[in-house]
Design an enzyme around this catalytic site. Sequence first.
Site, mmCIF file in Angstrom:
data_model
loop_
_atom_site.group_PDB
_atom_site.id
_atom_site.type_symbol
_atom_site.label_atom_id
_atom_site.label_comp_id
_atom_site.label_asym_id
_atom_site.label_seq_id
_atom_site.Cartn_x
_atom_site.Cartn_y
_atom_site.Cartn_z
ATOM 1 N N CYS A 1 33.499 -71.918 25.507
ATOM 2 C CA CYS A 1 33.243 -73.016 26.446
ATOM 3 C C CYS A 1 33.559 -74.367 25.798
ATOM 4 O O CYS A 1 34.102 -75.270 26.448
ATOM 5 C CB CYS A 1 31.792 -72.988 26.911
ATOM 6 S SG CYS A 1 31.286 -71.449 27.717
ATOM 7 N N CYS B 1 28.178 -71.654 23.708
ATOM 8 C CA CYS B 1 29.356 -70.780 23.777
ATOM 9 C C CYS B 1 30.573 -71.457 23.149
ATOM 10 O O CYS B 1 31.010 -72.525 23.581
ATOM 11 C CB CYS B 1 29.638 -70.419 25.239
ATOM 12 S SG CYS B 1 31.242 -69.682 25.543
#
Length: 418
Positions: free
Chosen positions: A69, A66
């Site tokens: 993230c 991600c």
Amino acid sequence: MATRVLPPALLPVLLLLLLPLSARVNVAAGEEFPRDGRVIDLDESNFEAALGAIDFLFVDFYAPWCGHCKRLAPELDEAAPVLAGLSEPIVVAKVNADKYRKLGSKYGVDGFPTLMLFIHGVPIEYTGSRKADQLVRNLKKFVAPDVSILESDIAIKNFVENAGTSFPMFLGFGVNESLIAEYGRKYKKRAWFAVAKDFSEDIMAAYEFDKVPTLVAIHPMYKEQNLFYGPFEGKFLEDFVRQSLLPLVVPINTETLKMLNDDERKVVLTILEDDSDENSTQLVQVLRSAASANRDLVFGYVGIKQWDEFVETFDVSKSSQLPKLLVWDRNEEYELVEGSERLEEGDQASQISQFLEGYRAGRTTKKKVSGPSFMGFLNSLVSLNSLYILIFVIALLVVMVYFAGQDDTPQPRRIHEE
């Protein structure tokens, strides 16, 4: 004299007692959970033990692939030592919820990253800013008491200094704690609440009140202060608290737009060419006087130079004659007051009074915003990155379908979405 020898079985107990409290570990679970400001890794084997050992645990449920993230990780690394040093320490942890899906599912994780603060094991989803400084600012509010009790002038001074300038404060002097406890709980994420039990005349002079009970509302960021002498009951008190959550004149931006979502009042919106120039600064001072006398309305301002996309929803462009005044319902409609569409040079205080008089008399023309509704605009701010991701995924799918058509034996591929 005989020398006493410590039984070997008691040695681990003695060593544990000698450790600083911040460095103690969950011995029963056999897990070490550092309290020194590092971001700790948790998984299905030790997550429940961490919840039992740590009063305030802030968890990042992430996925390694991600992009959001990855950008969040250094912010958490920066915030973690500061959070660990609070009077109520917050430990930061991360869980690979793509790998440990059962754990993520248990707490309703359906996207990455998902951030949660566990207070004595009870989860609260965190949806605020992910920048390190603002993340610290917001999480301090989560762990603070609903209403702090202040017993001296020094305690009052320390409370104000520690609260900082990011949130409004409500200081009750001679006010029964039970009268504002409800609002301390209700608006915990948006303001600081405290009750001073003992204070001197110097404090009364500093906060400019001359009788008790008094509730003082302070906006440190905007250098504003309002006093409420009562009545301390029902609608009167709640109206004061609710209206004082915002400054008298609100600069409209992405953050304050979200705050307006929780306010039921209509917005007297002043649209400027540049909200930071000298003329605009002087006009905002005039608007403050009008706002103080018309607390049933929110007064806001925005510059087309600062946020043209928002301003254009009210059919205003760089060629429009500004400043322009309108009343916005915070959703799909706004009203123009006949004869008071814009402010001329001169006595702008009188012009604003005429505008408000015309609005209250109903001499208005209703129009629809030309762009998305308030909620649509607000949602677009939140979901803009998701839109980019969706476009990327669709483009990737198109490319895959094209190349699959060039191959008689297409290979299945797995696509991860953020």
